[in-house]
Enzyme design. Structure first.
Site, PDB file in Angstrom:
ATOM      1  N   ASP A 247      -3.582  -3.050   1.226  1.00  0.00           N
ATOM      2  CA  ASP A 247      -3.185  -2.114   2.276  1.00  0.00           C
ATOM      3  C   ASP A 247      -1.970  -2.697   2.986  1.00  0.00           C
ATOM      4  OD1 ASP A 247      -4.389   0.356   3.946  1.00  0.00           O
ATOM      5  OD2 ASP A 247      -3.485  -1.089   5.320  1.00  0.00           O
ATOM      6  N   ASN A 255       6.350   3.438  10.405  1.00  0.00           N
ATOM      7  CA  ASN A 255       6.671   4.867  10.489  1.00  0.00           C
ATOM      8  C   ASN A 255       7.123   5.254  11.890  1.00  0.00           C
ATOM      9  OD1 ASN A 255       6.378   5.928   7.908  1.00  0.00           O
ATOM     10  ND2 ASN A 255       4.171   6.182   8.106  1.00  0.00           N
ATOM     11  N   HIS A 260       9.672   8.175   8.930  1.00  0.00           N
ATOM     12  CA  HIS A 260       8.908   8.347   7.695  1.00  0.00           C
ATOM     13  C   HIS A 260       9.737   8.085   6.442  1.00  0.00           C
ATOM     14  CE1 HIS A 260       5.152   9.812   9.427  1.00  0.00           C
ATOM     15  NE2 HIS A 260       5.895  10.464  10.319  1.00  0.00           N
ATOM     16  N   ASP A 264       8.413   5.819   3.559  1.00  0.00           N
ATOM     17  CA  ASP A 264       8.336   6.215   2.148  1.00  0.00           C
ATOM     18  C   ASP A 264       8.987   5.175   1.248  1.00  0.00           C
ATOM     19  OD1 ASP A 264       7.036   8.490   2.899  1.00  0.00           O
ATOM     20  OD2 ASP A 264       8.767   9.823   2.676  1.00  0.00           O
ATOM     21  N   GLU A 290      -1.306   4.283   2.763  1.00  0.00           N
ATOM     22  CA  GLU A 290      -0.633   3.032   2.402  1.00  0.00           C
ATOM     23  C   GLU A 290      -1.556   2.097   1.618  1.00  0.00           C
ATOM     24  OE1 GLU A 290      -2.170   2.507   6.691  1.00  0.00           O
ATOM     25  OE2 GLU A 290      -1.467   4.101   5.368  1.00  0.00           O
TER      26      GLU A 290
END
Length: 368
Positions: A247, A255, A260, A264, A290
């Site tokens: 994770d 973010n 974002h 990404d 994630e």
């Protein structure tokens, strides 16, 4: 995704395969027709010439038979199929030339009745060629022309009244052949092209249904299907199986702070690290948000921990800048377990180990 040029190449390959499949009986039929014609005209034809003609046809027929047997024995892959085209074309044209020129030369000294019989055989061979070689139009046309042109021209110039009109009918037949083969060839091309396009779209849809569009890793559904099969195989073969869940640390903060788009990019870089480090036999997927999951067949816990440590170090050393140019550090917490129980149990155990890594300070590997 395949381009139109690629699809056109595949259409050509399909047509060549169809040509080999549908035309190999013609070798035998051509030889049988030649024998029947020889018997029909033997009362007037020169026997030595007939033997030479039949011998020539027998030889080229054997060459073509060997070609067909070799093709079906080798079973060439698609990229190799075009290499067979020139052999096919050369042997077919020689065979048609021996038939057309040979039958014409045989018929010249014969009576009008036997000349008509010879012409009848040539017309029959031409009609059969339209059916047998229809997958490639140019071959059909050349075969028909080579078979019919020598005797047709001779009949137009030297034939009697009835033979002249027979030759005119043959010319009309050739004109109709040119048009009909054009329509048939176009329809066949369109059919193959549409079939390949539909196949491509189906494969694209299946791919999109199984792959996460952002990371290009397996999505949860696809990973689950493949992982369950891998678990069953490990149980059957009694081989070790390990699972890693990772994770990305502080992903929400990334973010919130950088947007974002940067988030990404972080996920894409993590996915690239996974695919660049893992073996081809390993399964890797985005399990949600994630979180990523890895299944390592034939891998014990000790080696799985080493792999997880390598993945962790690669992420930690990765250089990435946010939109503002500020350096961005990427780390992840890893949970590693070994076992071949059902997937839900493996995920639960690996998830628990990963949360322990989070609670222990993140950016570390914890085994369970």
């Amino acid at each position: 995704m395949q381009t139109n040029a690629t699809i056109e190449t595949q259409v050509k390959i399909r047509k060549l395969r169809l040509l080999f499949k549908q035309s190999h009986p013609a070798v035998l039929f051509s030889l049988l027709a030649a024998i029947l014609l020889s018997i029909s005209v033997s009362s007037e034809a020169d026997s030595d010439y007939l033997l030479i003609w039949l011998g020539s046809l027998l030889f080229i027929s054997l060459v073509r038979a060997v070609m067909f047997l070799s093709f079906f024995q080798v079973k060439p892959e698609d990229p190799e199929v075009p290499a067979w085209e020139w052999v096919y074309v050369a042997t077919l044209m020689i065979s048609a030339l021996v038939w057309g020129m040979g039958a014409w030369l045989i018929s010249v000294p014969l009576s009008p009745e036997l000349q008509s019989i010879t012409y009848f055989f040539l017309m029959g061979m031409s009609g059969g060629s339209i059916l047998v070689y229809s997958s490639i139009r140019i071959l059909t046309l050349w075969t028909v022309f080579i078979l019919l042109v020598p005797q047709t021209l001779w009949l137009l110039a030297y034939g009697n009244h009835g033979q002249f009109y027979n030759a005119i009918g043959c010319v009309l037949f050739v004109i109709a052949t040119v048009r009909s083969t054009k329509v048939l060839s176009r329809a066949l091309d369109e059919s193959f092209f549409l079939s390949l396009e539909l196949k491509q779209e189906k494969e694209k849809a299946e791919y999109q249904a199984r792959v996460d569009h952002l990371t290009q890793l397996y999505n949860r559904r696809a990973f689950t299907d493949l992982a369950e099969k891998a678990i069953l195989l490990a149980q059957r073969m009694r081989t070790p199986l390990s699972t890693i869940i990772l994770d990305v640390d502080h992903f929400k903060s990334i973010n919130d702070r950088f947007g974002h788009q940067t988030g990404d990019e972080v996920l894409r870089r993590v996915a690239a690290n996974l695919t660049g480090t893992l073996r081809q036999t390993d399964l890797c997927g985005r399990f949600g948000g994630e979180e990523f999951i890895v299944l390592l067949p034939n891998t014990d816990l000790e080696n799985a921990i080493k792999i997880a440590e390598k993945l962790r170090a690669n992420l930690e050393n990765m250089e990435l800048s946010a939109d503002e140019g500020a350096p961005l550090s990427i780390t992840a917490s890893f949970g590693v377990i070994s076992g071949d129980e059902n997937l839900d149990a493996l995920v639960s155990r690996a998830d628990h180990a990963m949360y322990q890594a989070k609670q222990s300070g993140r950016n570390r590997v914890v085994s369970g």
